[in-house]
Each structure stands twice: as structure tokens, then as C-alpha cells.
Design a protein around this motif. Structure first.
Motif, mmCIF file in Angstrom:
data_model
loop_
_atom_site.group_PDB
_atom_site.id
_atom_site.type_symbol
_atom_site.label_atom_id
_atom_site.label_comp_id
_atom_site.label_asym_id
_atom_site.label_seq_id
_atom_site.Cartn_x
_atom_site.Cartn_y
_atom_site.Cartn_z
ATOM 1 N N ARG A 193 -14.199 -9.426 63.495
ATOM 2 C CA ARG A 193 -14.923 -8.140 63.581
ATOM 3 C C ARG A 193 -14.182 -7.145 64.451
ATOM 4 N NH1 ARG A 193 -19.537 -11.421 64.216
ATOM 5 N NH2 ARG A 193 -19.582 -10.932 66.450
ATOM 6 N N ARG A 194 -13.537 -7.624 65.507
ATOM 7 C CA ARG A 194 -12.825 -6.739 66.421
ATOM 8 C C ARG A 194 -11.401 -6.425 65.956
ATOM 9 N NH1 ARG A 194 -13.683 -8.596 72.579
ATOM 10 N NH2 ARG A 194 -12.385 -6.743 72.807
ATOM 11 N N GLY A 195 -10.985 -7.018 64.841
ATOM 12 C CA GLY A 195 -9.663 -6.739 64.309
ATOM 13 C C GLY A 195 -8.540 -7.424 65.059
ATOM 14 N N ILE A 196 -8.877 -8.400 65.888
ATOM 15 C CA ILE A 196 -7.851 -9.117 66.645
ATOM 16 C C ILE A 196 -7.119 -10.095 65.739
ATOM 17 C CG2 ILE A 196 -7.442 -10.687 68.594
ATOM 18 C CD1 ILE A 196 -9.889 -9.415 69.946
ATOM 19 N N ARG A 199 -7.574 -12.863 58.069
ATOM 20 C CA ARG A 199 -7.125 -13.933 57.178
ATOM 21 C C ARG A 199 -6.248 -13.342 56.083
ATOM 22 N NH1 ARG A 199 -12.592 -15.716 58.159
ATOM 23 N NH2 ARG A 199 -12.591 -17.748 59.210
ATOM 24 N N ASP A 200 -5.145 -14.056 55.781
ATOM 25 C CA ASP A 200 -4.211 -13.620 54.755
ATOM 26 C C ASP A 200 -3.822 -14.836 53.928
ATOM 27 O OD1 ASP A 200 -2.362 -12.406 53.170
ATOM 28 O OD2 ASP A 200 -0.828 -12.184 54.721
ATOM 29 N N GLY A 201 -4.582 -15.082 52.861
ATOM 30 C CA GLY A 201 -4.325 -16.270 52.050
ATOM 31 C C GLY A 201 -4.602 -17.524 52.843
ATOM 32 N N GLN A 202 -3.575 -18.343 53.032
ATOM 33 C CA GLN A 202 -3.719 -19.593 53.763
ATOM 34 C C GLN A 202 -3.410 -19.445 55.249
ATOM 35 O OE1 GLN A 202 -4.859 -22.487 52.300
ATOM 36 N NE2 GLN A 202 -5.213 -21.110 50.582
ATOM 37 N N SER A 203 -3.166 -18.211 55.695
ATOM 38 C CA SER A 203 -2.765 -17.975 57.085
ATOM 39 C C SER A 203 -3.827 -17.199 57.849
ATOM 40 C CB SER A 203 -1.447 -17.186 57.138
ATOM 41 O OG SER A 203 -0.413 -17.873 56.484
ATOM 42 N N LEU A 204 -3.778 -17.362 59.170
ATOM 43 C CA LEU A 204 -4.575 -16.554 60.075
ATOM 44 C C LEU A 204 -3.591 -15.697 60.867
ATOM 45 C CD1 LEU A 204 -7.625 -16.302 60.942
ATOM 46 C CD2 LEU A 204 -7.029 -17.702 62.915
ATOM 47 N N ILE A 205 -3.724 -14.386 60.758
ATOM 48 C CA ILE A 205 -2.795 -13.466 61.402
ATOM 49 C C ILE A 205 -3.401 -12.948 62.699
ATOM 50 C CG2 ILE A 205 -1.388 -11.393 61.137
ATOM 51 C CD1 ILE A 205 -0.771 -13.622 59.143
ATOM 52 N N VAL A 206 -2.688 -13.146 63.796
ATOM 53 C CA VAL A 206 -3.124 -12.629 65.098
ATOM 54 C C VAL A 206 -2.426 -11.291 65.325
ATOM 55 C CG1 VAL A 206 -3.198 -13.042 67.586
ATOM 56 C CG2 VAL A 206 -3.451 -14.959 65.989
ATOM 57 N N HIS A 207 -3.205 -10.209 65.345
ATOM 58 C CA HIS A 207 -2.642 -8.865 65.459
ATOM 59 C C HIS A 207 -2.368 -8.469 66.904
ATOM 60 C CE1 HIS A 207 -3.331 -8.215 61.206
ATOM 61 N NE2 HIS A 207 -4.577 -8.639 61.355
ATOM 62 N N SER A 208 -3.076 -9.089 67.842
ATOM 63 C CA SER A 208 -2.864 -8.756 69.250
ATOM 64 C C SER A 208 -3.014 -10.016 70.089
ATOM 65 C CB SER A 208 -3.845 -7.682 69.716
ATOM 66 O OG SER A 208 -3.689 -7.449 71.103
ATOM 67 N N SER A 209 -1.879 -10.622 70.430
ATOM 68 C CA SER A 209 -1.912 -11.820 71.292
ATOM 69 C C SER A 209 -2.476 -11.463 72.655
ATOM 70 C CB SER A 209 -0.518 -12.408 71.424
ATOM 71 O OG SER A 209 -0.035 -12.862 70.186
ATOM 72 N N ARG A 210 -2.204 -10.253 73.129
ATOM 73 C CA ARG A 210 -2.694 -9.850 74.453
ATOM 74 C C ARG A 210 -4.214 -9.814 74.469
ATOM 75 N NH1 ARG A 210 -4.906 -5.662 76.456
ATOM 76 N NH2 ARG A 210 -4.530 -4.404 74.590
ATOM 77 N N MET A 211 -4.833 -9.210 73.430
ATOM 78 C CA MET A 211 -6.295 -9.135 73.388
ATOM 79 C C MET A 211 -6.913 -10.515 73.249
ATOM 80 S SD MET A 211 -6.850 -5.710 71.047
ATOM 81 C CE MET A 211 -8.649 -5.754 71.221
ATOM 82 N N LEU A 212 -6.257 -11.375 72.467
ATOM 83 C CA LEU A 212 -6.761 -12.746 72.339
ATOM 84 C C LEU A 212 -6.675 -13.477 73.666
ATOM 85 C CD1 LEU A 212 -7.752 -15.165 70.712
ATOM 86 C CD2 LEU A 212 -5.383 -15.573 69.981
ATOM 87 N N ARG A 213 -5.551 -13.308 74.363
ATOM 88 C CA ARG A 213 -5.357 -13.966 75.659
ATOM 89 C C ARG A 213 -6.389 -13.482 76.683
ATOM 90 N NH1 ARG A 213 -0.609 -12.540 76.157
ATOM 91 N NH2 ARG A 213 0.384 -14.293 75.080
ATOM 92 N N ASP A 214 -6.739 -12.204 76.611
ATOM 93 C CA ASP A 214 -7.714 -11.632 77.548
ATOM 94 C C ASP A 214 -9.117 -12.244 77.362
ATOM 95 O OD1 ASP A 214 -5.811 -10.021 78.681
ATOM 96 O OD2 ASP A 214 -6.388 -8.200 77.604
ATOM 97 N N LEU A 215 -9.372 -12.810 76.189
ATOM 98 C CA LEU A 215 -10.680 -13.404 75.924
ATOM 99 C C LEU A 215 -10.784 -14.856 76.398
ATOM 100 C CD1 LEU A 215 -11.358 -11.986 72.343
ATOM 101 C CD2 LEU A 215 -12.469 -11.289 74.471
ATOM 102 N N ILE A 216 -9.681 -15.398 76.891
ATOM 103 C CA ILE A 216 -9.700 -16.786 77.366
ATOM 104 C C ILE A 216 -10.269 -16.809 78.785
ATOM 105 C CG2 ILE A 216 -8.320 -18.853 77.793
ATOM 106 C CD1 ILE A 216 -6.279 -17.796 75.801
ATOM 107 N N VAL A 217 -11.583 -16.849 78.865
ATOM 108 C CA VAL A 217 -12.277 -16.856 80.163
ATOM 109 C C VAL A 217 -13.404 -17.868 80.120
ATOM 110 C CG1 VAL A 217 -11.717 -14.487 80.753
ATOM 111 C CG2 VAL A 217 -13.766 -14.949 79.416
#
Length: 217
Positions: A193-196, A199-217
Motif C-alpha cells: 500500500r505504501r509503495g515500498i 509484485r512483478d510476476g514471480q518476484s517481489l521488488i523492493v523500491h526503497s531499501s531505506r524505507m523498509l529498513r526504517d520499519l524494522i523496529v
């Protein structure tokens, strides 16, 4: 060229000389597997020591209540299996992604390490690094929120370019993060939902590693 690549990898991993790495490679067999391949079942005889070159390995146990729980994860530069003696697998061993492994008979490897000081020192350092990684993973399970643990597991799977291929199964991701399937599914939906991620076929595309890392709390 492939042999040269493996020798260089062993030199870097064990901090040993080229001749020592070449001796080690002589007793190693190259093995490659697709994602979600079962290498061993819980209780099977364990005769081999495996070194991960590419990909990820997970181990799962079945408790007395029948529940499947992840015991450990192994990535590039880590080893698992029997060492120094033949034993039994404490858990089911499965590839999480397409995986390249180097395999040696445990007793042959132990004999070579005892006879070569460089390899002995390298194995000691490797064991120390894996212990440190295991403690980090234990700390993550006790200090992160459930969703944070899911995001932490995703970060471990992100390849160059931000792609996770194949897309991890929600159940597997939940087991890795020590949480429920529902929690893991909600966590992934938040990222979409946040666009982080997308899904692209059989892959999961991470558009912002920084934003994903910031959610590791």
C-alpha cells in the motif's frame, strides 16, 4: 573459470592461502538446487558438511505439538550439517531460494582441517562468525516487533537491484520471523500500500531499501 571462482571464494572465506584453498576444494562437490528443495529430513543421518556459496537455507523442526518452527537460517559464507563427525539432522533442511552449495564428507573435512593449520584457523574464525550471527538473530527475535521481524527477514532476502526472486511464501516468511501467517500477510500488505514493494510476476521488488529498513523496529 568456475574452479578459480570457488578457490577465490574459499580463500576469502577462510583467510587462507591459495594452496590450502585448492586442497579444500579437492574434497568439495559443487551442488545446485532450486528454491524449496528438501536437502534432508529431521532425523536423517547427516554425513556431509555444506558451505553456502549463493542463496539461503532454512532449517525447521517439528515439535511434540506437531507445529513446524524455524530453527536456523544459513546464507552465503555460512556452513551447516555434520562436523567433525557423522551425526543426525536435528531439523528439516530446505533451500529458500535457488542455491549453490559446496559439500564435503564430514570426516574427510575434519581430517584435512586437523592436518592444515591455515584451514583450522579459518574454520575457527568461521564458527566464531556464525555464533555471532546466531546471537544477532536471537536478539532480533526478542527486541523487534512482529512486523519488524518480518521486515528484517525481507531485508536479508533482498538481492542486488532490490529484487527478491522467487517471492517468499507468507507461511515461510512468518516462520522465519517467529510470528503468525496473518501478521506476516498484514505486514507485506502495508509495504504494498505504501509503495515500498510491489509484485512483478514471480518476484517481489523492493523500491526503497531505506524505507523498509526504517520499519524494522
Amino acid at each position: 573459470m568456475q574452479k578459480e571462482h570457488h578457490i577465490e571464494a574459499l580463500e576469502a572465506l577462510l583467510h587462507c592461502s591459495r594452496p590450502s584453498a585448492a586442497l579444500l576444494l579437492d574434497i568439495l562437490t559443487v551442488k545446485s538446487y532450486e528454491a524449496r528443495h528438501i536437502l534432508a529430513r529431521q532425523g536423517d543421518v547427516s554425513r556431509f558438511c555444506w558451505l553456502v556459496v549463493e542463496g539461503n537455507i532454512t532449517t525447521h523442526t517439528l515439535g511434540i505439538d506437531g507445529q513446524r518452527q524455524q530453527l536456523a537460517r544459513y546464507g552465503p559464507g555460512e556452513f551447516f550439517g555434520a562436523y567433525p563427525d557423522v551425526t543426525h539432522h536435528r531439523a528439516e533442511v530446505e533451500t529458500s531460494t535457488a542455491t549453490l552449495l559446496l559439500r564435503a564428507e564430514a570426516e574427510k573435512l575434519a581430517h584435512l582441517v586437523r592436518a592444515n593449520g591455515e584451514l583450522a584457523a579459518g574454520m575457527a574464525q568461521l564458527l566464531a562468525r556464525q555464533l555471532d550471527l546466531a546471537l544477532d538473530r536471537m536478539a532480533a527475535r526478542t527486541t523487534y516487533s512482529a512486523a519488524g521481524r518480518v521486515y528484517n527477514e525481507l531485508m536479508k532476502l533482498v538481492a542486488d537491484g532490490g529484487e527478491i526472486n522467487p517471492t517468499p511464501q507468507i507461511t515461510t516468511l512468518a516462520l522465519s520471523a517467529n510470528t503468525t501467517r496473518e501478521t506476516a500477510s498484514r505486514a507485506i500488505n502495508v509495504l504494498i500500500r505504501r509503495g515500498i514493494v510491489s509484485r512483478d510476476g514471480q518476484s517481489l521488488i523492493v523500491h526503497s531499501s531505506r524505507m523498509l529498513r526504517d520499519l524494522i523496529v
